[in-house]
Design a protein around this motif. Structure first.
Motif, short mmCIF file in Angstrom:
data_model
loop_
_atom_site.label_atom_id
_atom_site.label_comp_id
_atom_site.label_asym_id
_atom_site.label_seq_id
_atom_site.Cartn_x
_atom_site.Cartn_y
_atom_site.Cartn_z
N LYS A 349 0.83 -1.42 0.49
CA LYS A 349 0.36 0.17 -0.02
C LYS A 349 1.10 1.12 -0.17
CE LYS A 349 -3.91 2.84 2.51
NZ LYS A 349 -4.54 2.19 3.68
N ASP A 350 0.29 2.46 -1.09
CA ASP A 350 1.24 3.35 -0.74
C ASP A 350 1.99 3.76 -1.50
OD1 ASP A 350 -1.12 4.60 0.85
OD2 ASP A 350 -0.64 4.57 2.59
N PHE A 351 2.89 2.30 -1.92
CA PHE A 351 3.66 2.89 -3.31
C PHE A 351 3.18 2.97 -4.89
CE2 PHE A 351 6.27 0.03 -0.58
CZ PHE A 351 7.35 0.73 -0.64
N PRO A 352 3.49 3.56 -5.17
CA PRO A 352 3.87 4.53 -6.36
C PRO A 352 3.16 2.81 -7.29
CG PRO A 352 5.72 5.22 -6.10
CD PRO A 352 5.55 4.73 -5.04
N LYS A 353 2.18 3.50 -8.04
CA LYS A 353 1.33 2.55 -9.27
C LYS A 353 1.23 3.13 -10.61
CE LYS A 353 0.31 -0.50 -5.43
NZ LYS A 353 0.42 0.32 -4.63
N PRO A 354 1.41 4.25 -11.02
CA PRO A 354 0.71 4.84 -12.42
C PRO A 354 1.86 4.26 -12.84
CG PRO A 354 2.92 6.68 -11.36
CD PRO A 354 2.50 5.34 -10.13
N VAL A 355 1.25 4.18 -14.50
CA VAL A 355 1.46 3.88 -15.81
C VAL A 355 2.31 4.36 -16.78
CG1 VAL A 355 0.14 1.61 -15.40
CG2 VAL A 355 -0.65 3.78 -16.85
N ALA A 356 2.02 5.88 -16.43
CA ALA A 356 2.88 6.96 -17.07
C ALA A 356 3.98 6.74 -17.23
CB ALA A 356 2.21 8.32 -16.61
N ASN A 357 4.41 6.59 -18.25
CA ASN A 357 6.32 6.40 -18.61
C ASN A 357 7.15 5.09 -17.58
OD1 ASN A 357 8.72 6.03 -19.81
ND2 ASN A 357 9.33 8.54 -18.70
N SER A 358 6.36 3.74 -17.45
CA SER A 358 6.92 2.54 -16.62
C SER A 358 7.50 1.64 -17.31
CB SER A 358 4.93 2.27 -15.86
OG SER A 358 6.03 1.45 -15.12
N LEU A 359 8.01 1.10 -16.78
CA LEU A 359 8.69 0.07 -17.37
C LEU A 359 7.73 -0.79 -17.56
CD1 LEU A 359 11.92 0.17 -14.48
CD2 LEU A 359 11.71 1.00 -17.12
N THR A 360 8.55 -1.79 -19.20
CA THR A 360 7.49 -2.77 -19.11
C THR A 360 9.16 -4.06 -19.57
OG1 THR A 360 8.29 -2.62 -21.50
CG2 THR A 360 6.47 -1.50 -20.40
N LYS A 361 7.94 -5.26 -19.86
CA LYS A 361 8.97 -6.22 -19.82
C LYS A 361 10.11 -6.07 -20.88
CE LYS A 361 5.67 -9.15 -22.33
NZ LYS A 361 5.11 -10.31 -22.28
N ASN A 362 9.35 -5.54 -22.36
CA ASN A 362 10.81 -4.67 -22.96
C ASN A 362 11.54 -3.78 -22.64
OD1 ASN A 362 9.14 -6.70 -24.45
ND2 ASN A 362 8.06 -5.72 -25.99
N SER A 363 11.32 -3.06 -21.95
CA SER A 363 12.71 -2.55 -21.51
C SER A 363 13.92 -2.87 -20.94
CB SER A 363 11.92 -1.91 -19.78
OG SER A 363 11.06 -1.02 -20.00
N THR A 364 15.10 -1.49 -22.03
CA THR A 364 16.14 -2.13 -22.01
C THR A 364 16.96 -1.82 -20.80
OG1 THR A 364 17.20 0.08 -22.60
CG2 THR A 364 16.69 -1.45 -24.34
N ARG A 365 17.96 -3.14 -20.77
CA ARG A 365 18.30 -3.93 -19.25
C ARG A 365 19.00 -1.48 -18.94
NH1 ARG A 365 22.96 -8.02 -18.54
NH2 ARG A 365 23.19 -7.86 -15.64
N GLY A 366 19.15 -1.63 -17.96
CA GLY A 366 19.83 -0.11 -17.30
C GLY A 366 19.04 1.22 -17.46
#
Length: 571
Positions: A349-366
């Motif tokens: 609870k209370d940790f941020p969960k917005p999806v705007a500009n979030s990482l995905t499984k295809n995000s590059t390492r680093g």
């Protein structure tokens, strides 16, 4: 005198500081921060910022979006480091501190005297109930020797306790027999008792009520060791909180931890350690839902129970894993002037969960994404998997890079990746958790027992010996762990480390003084030498073909002159 003042100061501070609350772990109120930084540009008006601060958590989360490493983060207010005492050992290096004297700071003479009294009472009770074995009251010196043997067995591994006293094996050990007999060691092990058995009965009758103390059987010694841990060493700025499991299959009547290691049952210890050297600063034992008085949830209460501002001071940096980390905990610690950093679980609870500009499984390492809410920054970083860390100490990204091995076209290469500041600091300072556990495991005094409080007693020995070694290393730095334990064992057992242990009687056997000859006419004369006993006592030069295997001296072995027996009586 200085030791007594340190102990009294720590006692006074413990009595003054308590925590109380009535909230549950995942039902925390919305976080209240001194400042709020929105994801929009700085042109947003003060009125808009105030409106965002007053939004409900769910609505506020929708207005936030993740920022990348190219965005500039504002570092939270730096907490000034003001320790209550000078960090390091609270002892003078000019004074002589042997391994045993340092160990006795944790297992004091008074604590050992109380332990002897309760052990003798338990043995008397056991004999009265029908146990049939010989018993003489154990003394403080004998109990120290018993502890010395426990550490010896931790350093020299054998398959069973009985093997340490076997004399008919290729791997026979001469040392344990010189300290105490096998049966004496066993009877002490069966009866060692921290609390008085009569007081145990009174406490057991309160089981099921609020007055029942689940830790009653270990509390006298536990309180002494906790106080000593805090009194004789003051930690440096970086601290780590972790869990430690002491395996035990005995019936305790208490809730036990099975989540970390499903195949083992045991006690969960919450431990505060110095990140620089692994010193155990404080610990608490988990006994169930009512272990801590604050009642904000186990993870929150466990950390708060270990951090006493009156004892420690302020400005400390506390590192923890995802079991403990929550926005409520980190912001409350920040209000107490403790910085904190830890990995976290996204679903809490209370940790941020917005999806705007979030990482995905295809995000590059680093790849890095972060959100700041007042002093708290939450950072996500792609390594081999997504890592989530939050902190009230660091900026999200300060330009640090790490070297990682990556596979490209069937070959491994080293490549540099950007790394968030909280991740680098977490990896560096949580290493003390492994260091502390490793130091304890090198010479762990654990062996099988069906009494849970004796298992905890053995863990107290581990804490005391390890902390004593760290103090010795901080003061002098002239011994490694192995050398320290060897000297500690020698001092506890009352022998000199540099002299070989006395050989046992089974080594003193008569053997021929020379190789036997095939010439039967010379068997009686070959290898004959003057008997040392006849020469020394009788003043005669009697020759004999026999000598002692252990002493390597010639001695008569005749029906009317047994110099072999007379010689060994005087040893």
């Amino acid at each position: 005198m200085a030791h007594e003042e340190a102990l009294q100061a720590a006692t006074d501070s413990e009595e003054e500081c308590t925590f109380s609350s009535e909230e549950d772990d995942f039902d925390d109120d919305h976080l209240d921060f001194e400042e709020c930084f929105d994801s929009a540009e700085d042109t947003i008006s003060k009125e808009c910022e105030n409106d965002i601060d007053q939004m409900p958590p769910a609505k506020k989360a929708k207005t936030m979006s993740w920022k990348a490493e190219t965005d500039v983060d504002r570092i939270p207010k730096t907490l000034r480091f003001l320790p209550a005492r000078e960090p390091g050992p609270q002892l003078s290096p000019a004074d002589a501190h042997s391994p045993m004297s340092l160990f006795k700071m944790f297992f004091t003479e008074s604590a050992m005297s109380n332990l002897c009294h309760n052990t003798n009472a338990q043995a008397a009770r056991a004999i009265a109930t029908g146990h049939k074995y010989k018993w003489t009251d154990v003394s403080v010196d004998e109990l120290y020797r018993y502890i010395g043997l426990i550490f010896y067995m931790a350093a020299v591994k054998m398959s069973s306790i009985a093997d340490y006293w076997r004399q008919d094996s290729l791997f026979s050990l001469p040392f344990p027999t010189t300290v105490m007999s096998r049966d004496r060691y066993r009877t002490i092990s069966w009866n060692v008792h921290i609390s008085h058995p009569d007081a145990d009965k009174k406490n057991d009758r309160k089981r099921g009520t609020a007055e029942h103390d689940r830790l009653f059987r270990i509390k006298p010694l536990m309180d002494t060791i906790r106080l000593a841990c805090k009194s004789f060493y003051h930690p440096r700025q970086k601290l780590a909180v972790n869990e430690r499991l002491v395996a035990c299959r005995a019936n305790t009547g208490m809730t036990r931890c099975t989540k970390v290691k499903p195949t083992k049952l045991g006690f969960k210890f919450f431990v505060l350690s110095d990140s620089s050297n692994g010193y155990t600063v404080d610990f608490s034992v988990y006994t169930g839902k009512n272990s801590f008085p604050a009642d904000r949830g186990l993870s929150y209460d466990a950390v708060m129970s270990l951090l006493d501002r009156k004892v420690l001071g302020s400005g400390y940096h506390v590192y923890m894993d995802d079991f403990y980390t929550s926005p409520k905990l980190l912001t409350d610690l920040f209000a107490m002037k403790f910085g904190a950093c830890g990995t976290y679980r996204d679903h809490r609870k209370d940790f941020p969960k917005p999806v705007a500009n979030s990482l995905t499984k295809n995000s590059t390492r680093g790849s890095i994404r972060w959100i700041r809410d007042g002093p708290l920054v939450c950072v996500k970083w792609v390594d081999t998997q997504v890592v989530s860390v939050c902190s009230t100490i660091h900026a999200a990204y300060t330009g640090e890079r790490v070297q990682k091995r990556v596979k490209a076209q069937d070959t491994w290469k080293t490549k540099s990746f950007p790394c968030p500041a909280p991740v680098s600091a977490y990896n560096k300072h949580m290493g003390s958790v492994d260091l502390s556990d490793q130091l304890l495991q090198y010479y762990a005094a654990q062996h099988k027992t069906m009494k849970w409080y004796r298992k905890v007693f053995l863990h107290f020995l581990d804490i005391a010996a390890t902390n004593a070694f760290i103090l010795h290393k901080e003061l002098y730095g002239n011994m490694n762990h192995s050398q320290f334990m060897e000297e500690l064992i020698a001092e506890l057992c009352g022998v000199s480390e540099k002299t070989a242990p006395k050989q046992t009687s089974t080594d003193h056997v008569p053997v021929p003084g020379a190789e036997l000859t095939s010439d039967v006419r010379r068997i009686a004369t070959v290898g004959r030498r003057i008997c040392v006993h006849c020469k020394a006592v009788r003043g005669k030069k009697q020759q004999t073909p026999w000598k002692c295997q252990a002493c390597d001296v010639h001695l008569c072995l005749q029906l009317d002159r047994n110099c072999f027996q007379e010689w060994h009586k005087s040893l």
